[in-house]
Design a protein around this motif. Structure first.
Motif, PDB file in Angstrom:
ATOM      1  N   UNK A 158       0.822  -1.211   0.000  1.00  0.00           N
ATOM      2  CA  UNK A 158       0.000   0.000   0.000  1.00  0.00           C
ATOM      3  C   UNK A 158       0.859   1.265   0.000  1.00  0.00           C
ATOM      4  N   UNK A 159       1.957   1.244   0.738  1.00  0.00           N
ATOM      5  CA  UNK A 159       2.843   2.405   0.784  1.00  0.00           C
ATOM      6  C   UNK A 159       3.491   2.629  -0.581  1.00  0.00           C
ATOM      7  N   UNK A 160       3.979   1.568  -1.214  1.00  0.00           N
ATOM      8  CA  UNK A 160       4.568   1.722  -2.550  1.00  0.00           C
ATOM      9  C   UNK A 160       3.524   2.162  -3.567  1.00  0.00           C
ATOM     10  N   UNK A 161       2.320   1.626  -3.470  1.00  0.00           N
ATOM     11  CA  UNK A 161       1.230   2.063  -4.355  1.00  0.00           C
ATOM     12  C   UNK A 161       0.906   3.534  -4.090  1.00  0.00           C
ATOM     13  N   UNK A 162       0.979   3.944  -2.822  1.00  0.00           N
ATOM     14  CA  UNK A 162       0.752   5.344  -2.478  1.00  0.00           C
ATOM     15  C   UNK A 162       1.794   6.267  -3.089  1.00  0.00           C
ATOM     16  N   UNK A 163       3.049   5.827  -3.116  1.00  0.00           N
ATOM     17  CA  UNK A 163       4.101   6.633  -3.741  1.00  0.00           C
ATOM     18  C   UNK A 163       3.862   6.783  -5.242  1.00  0.00           C
ATOM     19  N   UNK A 164       3.467   5.699  -5.878  1.00  0.00           N
ATOM     20  CA  UNK A 164       3.170   5.758  -7.315  1.00  0.00           C
ATOM     21  C   UNK A 164       1.962   6.660  -7.556  1.00  0.00           C
TER      22      UNK A 164
END
Length: 149
Positions: A77-83
């Motif tokens: 979720x955090x990596x998806x949030x960065x994208x």
């Protein structure tokens, strides 16, 4: 391998990838503008230092820890949030995308059952004011406005 080692290695790999992408950015320098490479390279340096810190600390603490399903979901979720943040900067600009991102990350970092909407909104507002003031008034940087905003 412990959870800290996995995370440390992952942070350093992400920093390496982002550093390579950042170095390839082509731009025309303006008068006193530091350019679009400064902040990402600074962030990559911090990621590498954090990754090294986790690797060194994990050697001191050899207790076996394995990622549980919940950690993988939060990490994804955090990596998806960065994208999503990168896309939002392009679409709606810094002034709208950054508070959304800050709120999302505060929500992700809060412990289960400890999330407070009021506190999250206050922290988001204060953090955004500090970040915006720093980039706008201290650095005098151009902040993305987005194509829809």
């Amino acid at each position: 391998m412990t959870r800290d080692r996995y995370l440390g290695i992952l942070l350093m790999i992400a920093a390496l990838f982002l550093g390579i992408v950042t170095v390839q950015i082509d731009y025309t320098p303006m008068t006193d503008d530091p350019g679009p490479k400064l902040f990402p390279l600074f962030a990559c340096t911090i990621l590498v230092l954090c990754g090294l810190g986790l690797l060194i600390q994990s050697k001191k603490n050899q207790k076996k820890q394995v990622f549980q399903k919940g950690y993988w979901i939060k990490l994804a979720l955090v990596f998806a949030g960065l994208i999503a943040y990168g896309l939002m900067l392009w679409l709606i600009g810094f002034k709208i995308a950054t508070p959304i991102m800050l709120f999302f990350f505060y929500w992700q970092m809060s412990q289960k059952g400890q999330f407070s909407l009021f506190r999250a909104l206050i922290y988001t507002a204060i953090t955004f004011a500090i970040i915006y003031s720093f980039f706008q008034y201290v650095l005098g940087s151009y902040l993305p406005e987005g194509i829809l905003y």
